[in-house]
Design a protein around this motif. Sequence first.
Motif, PDB file in Angstrom:
ATOM      1  N   UNK A 109       0.847  -1.187   0.000  1.00 31.43           N
ATOM      2  CA  UNK A 109       0.000   0.000   0.000  1.00 31.43           C
ATOM      3  C   UNK A 109       0.885   1.240   0.000  1.00 31.43           C
ATOM      4  N   UNK A 110       0.415   2.292  -0.654  1.00 32.88           N
ATOM      5  CA  UNK A 110       1.130   3.558  -0.641  1.00 32.88           C
ATOM      6  C   UNK A 110       0.110   4.703  -0.717  1.00 32.88           C
ATOM      7  N   UNK A 111       0.354   5.739   0.077  1.00 36.24           N
ATOM      8  CA  UNK A 111      -0.451   6.952   0.005  1.00 36.24           C
ATOM      9  C   UNK A 111       0.122   7.831  -1.102  1.00 36.24           C
ATOM     10  N   UNK A 112      -0.747   8.555  -1.787  1.00 29.65           N
ATOM     11  CA  UNK A 112      -0.271   9.371  -2.908  1.00 29.65           C
ATOM     12  C   UNK A 112       0.163  10.776  -2.505  1.00 29.65           C
ATOM     13  N   UNK A 113       0.009  11.131  -1.218  1.00 32.15           N
ATOM     14  CA  UNK A 113       0.405  12.458  -0.760  1.00 32.15           C
ATOM     15  C   UNK A 113      -0.620  13.538  -1.056  1.00 32.15           C
ATOM     16  N   UNK A 114      -1.716  13.153  -1.674  1.00 36.81           N
ATOM     17  CA  UNK A 114      -2.773  14.114  -2.009  1.00 36.81           C
ATOM     18  C   UNK A 114      -4.116  13.694  -1.413  1.00 36.81           C
ATOM     19  N   UNK A 115      -4.062  12.760  -0.444  1.00 34.02           N
ATOM     20  CA  UNK A 115      -5.279  12.324   0.217  1.00 34.02           C
ATOM     21  C   UNK A 115      -5.828  10.999  -0.267  1.00 34.02           C
ATOM     22  N   UNK A 116      -5.131  10.333  -1.158  1.00 35.39           N
ATOM     23  CA  UNK A 116      -5.584   9.042  -1.666  1.00 35.39           C
ATOM     24  C   UNK A 116      -4.550   7.958  -1.412  1.00 35.39           C
ATOM     25  N   UNK A 117      -4.920   6.726  -1.697  1.00 32.38           N
ATOM     26  CA  UNK A 117      -3.992   5.607  -1.562  1.00 32.38           C
ATOM     27  C   UNK A 117      -4.292   4.561  -2.624  1.00 32.38           C
ATOM     28  N   UNK A 118      -3.311   3.699  -2.849  1.00 29.51           N
ATOM     29  CA  UNK A 118      -3.467   2.528  -3.697  1.00 29.51           C
ATOM     30  C   UNK A 118      -2.978   1.322  -2.919  1.00 29.51           C
ATOM     31  N   UNK A 119      -3.695   0.222  -3.011  1.00 22.38           N
ATOM     32  CA  UNK A 119      -3.411  -0.959  -2.211  1.00 22.38           C
ATOM     33  C   UNK A 119      -3.584  -2.192  -3.078  1.00 22.38           C
ATOM     34  N   UNK A 120      -2.528  -2.982  -3.204  1.00 23.14           N
ATOM     35  CA  UNK A 120      -2.586  -4.244  -3.950  1.00 23.14           C
ATOM     36  C   UNK A 120      -2.693  -5.378  -2.937  1.00 23.14           C
ATOM     37  N   UNK A 121      -3.677  -6.257  -3.136  1.00 28.17           N
ATOM     38  CA  UNK A 121      -3.869  -7.415  -2.259  1.00 28.17           C
ATOM     39  C   UNK A 121      -3.740  -8.697  -3.067  1.00 28.17           C
ATOM     40  N   UNK A 122      -2.963  -9.613  -2.519  1.00 29.80           N
ATOM     41  CA  UNK A 122      -2.785 -10.921  -3.132  1.00 29.80           C
ATOM     42  C   UNK A 122      -3.538 -11.955  -2.295  1.00 29.80           C
ATOM     43  N   UNK A 123      -4.426 -12.678  -2.946  1.00 31.07           N
ATOM     44  CA  UNK A 123      -5.234 -13.718  -2.307  1.00 31.07           C
ATOM     45  C   UNK A 123      -4.953 -15.025  -3.043  1.00 31.07           C
ATOM     46  N   UNK A 124      -4.860 -16.115  -2.320  1.00 30.27           N
ATOM     47  CA  UNK A 124      -4.596 -17.420  -2.938  1.00 30.27           C
ATOM     48  C   UNK A 124      -5.679 -17.727  -3.980  1.00 30.27           C
ATOM     49  N   UNK A 125      -5.292 -18.368  -5.085  1.00 30.08           N
ATOM     50  CA  UNK A 125      -6.241 -18.649  -6.168  1.00 30.08           C
ATOM     51  C   UNK A 125      -7.504 -19.395  -5.714  1.00 30.08           C
ATOM     52  N   UNK A 126      -7.377 -20.314  -4.768  1.00 30.22           N
ATOM     53  CA  UNK A 126      -8.552 -21.069  -4.330  1.00 30.22           C
ATOM     54  C   UNK A 126      -9.523 -20.223  -3.514  1.00 30.22           C
ATOM     55  N   UNK A 127      -9.123 -19.031  -3.087  1.00 25.49           N
ATOM     56  CA  UNK A 127      -9.994 -18.137  -2.320  1.00 25.49           C
ATOM     57  C   UNK A 127     -10.321 -16.841  -3.069  1.00 25.49           C
ATOM     58  N   UNK A 128      -9.811 -16.729  -4.283  1.00 21.12           N
ATOM     59  CA  UNK A 128      -9.983 -15.476  -5.006  1.00 21.12           C
ATOM     60  C   UNK A 128     -11.454 -15.167  -5.290  1.00 21.12           C
ATOM     61  N   UNK A 129     -12.203 -16.153  -5.749  1.00 20.64           N
ATOM     62  CA  UNK A 129     -13.626 -15.923  -6.018  1.00 20.64           C
ATOM     63  C   UNK A 129     -14.391 -15.544  -4.760  1.00 20.64           C
ATOM     64  N   UNK A 130     -14.028 -16.160  -3.632  1.00 21.90           N
ATOM     65  CA  UNK A 130     -14.668 -15.808  -2.357  1.00 21.90           C
ATOM     66  C   UNK A 130     -14.360 -14.364  -1.969  1.00 21.90           C
ATOM     67  N   UNK A 131     -13.128 -13.926  -2.220  1.00 25.84           N
ATOM     68  CA  UNK A 131     -12.758 -12.553  -1.916  1.00 25.84           C
ATOM     69  C   UNK A 131     -13.536 -11.571  -2.785  1.00 25.84           C
ATOM     70  N   UNK A 132     -13.612 -11.872  -4.066  1.00 24.51           N
ATOM     71  CA  UNK A 132     -14.342 -11.031  -5.009  1.00 24.51           C
ATOM     72  C   UNK A 132     -15.809 -10.913  -4.605  1.00 24.51           C
ATOM     73  N   UNK A 133     -16.400 -12.037  -4.251  1.00 29.57           N
ATOM     74  CA  UNK A 133     -17.808 -12.048  -3.840  1.00 29.57           C
ATOM     75  C   UNK A 133     -18.003 -11.259  -2.545  1.00 29.57           C
ATOM     76  N   UNK A 134     -17.149 -11.491  -1.558  1.00 31.18           N
ATOM     77  CA  UNK A 134     -17.284 -10.821  -0.263  1.00 31.18           C
ATOM     78  C   UNK A 134     -17.162  -9.305  -0.413  1.00 31.18           C
ATOM     79  N   UNK A 135     -16.255  -8.857  -1.286  1.00 36.08           N
ATOM     80  CA  UNK A 135     -16.020  -7.433  -1.462  1.00 36.08           C
ATOM     81  C   UNK A 135     -16.954  -6.786  -2.482  1.00 36.08           C
ATOM     82  N   UNK A 136     -17.770  -7.597  -3.149  1.00 35.74           N
ATOM     83  CA  UNK A 136     -18.706  -7.052  -4.124  1.00 35.74           C
ATOM     84  C   UNK A 136     -18.037  -6.520  -5.379  1.00 35.74           C
ATOM     85  N   UNK A 137     -16.947  -7.149  -5.771  1.00 35.55           N
ATOM     86  CA  UNK A 137     -16.195  -6.700  -6.952  1.00 35.55           C
ATOM     87  C   UNK A 137     -16.861  -7.236  -8.210  1.00 35.55           C
TER      88      UNK A 137
END
Length: 137
Positions: A109-137
């Motif tokens: 994760x990194x803040x952009x210095x202007x009030x925003x951030x970007x965050x990359x999350x790695x989830x195991x392939x067998x749980x990826x669909x569950x993560x997508x569903x839980x987060x409403x992606x």
Amino acid sequence: MATRIRRVFYYNMTVRDRPGEAYKTLTRLRELGVNLLGFAAYPVGPVNTRLTLFPEDSGILAHEAKQENLVVDGPYPCLLVQGDDELGALVGIHETLYEAGVNVYASTCVADGKGGYGYIMYVRPDKFDAAVKALGV
């Protein structure tokens, strides 16, 4: 800015660990029309560096890499979160994943210095669909 979570793909390239390798790779990708959402580099052994590329359009990177004989490994799915940088900004996301039984095994994760951030999350392939569903992606 509201929190935005989306599925993105990343690719890895291994290059020699010497001055200019990232510059050369990034320049070549620009020339090929590959726009990156993110980029990371880290050492792999004593003489190599792993470049991780997060293209805006993974199809363009895959096509151009094949045409140019660039050796890339991927695509691999991950989640990109972008939002307002505020105290505890990531708590709700991790709570949702915890309640769904999904583990984030790596992240950056990194803040952009202007009030925003970007965050990359790695989830195991067998749980990826569950993560997508839980987060409403």
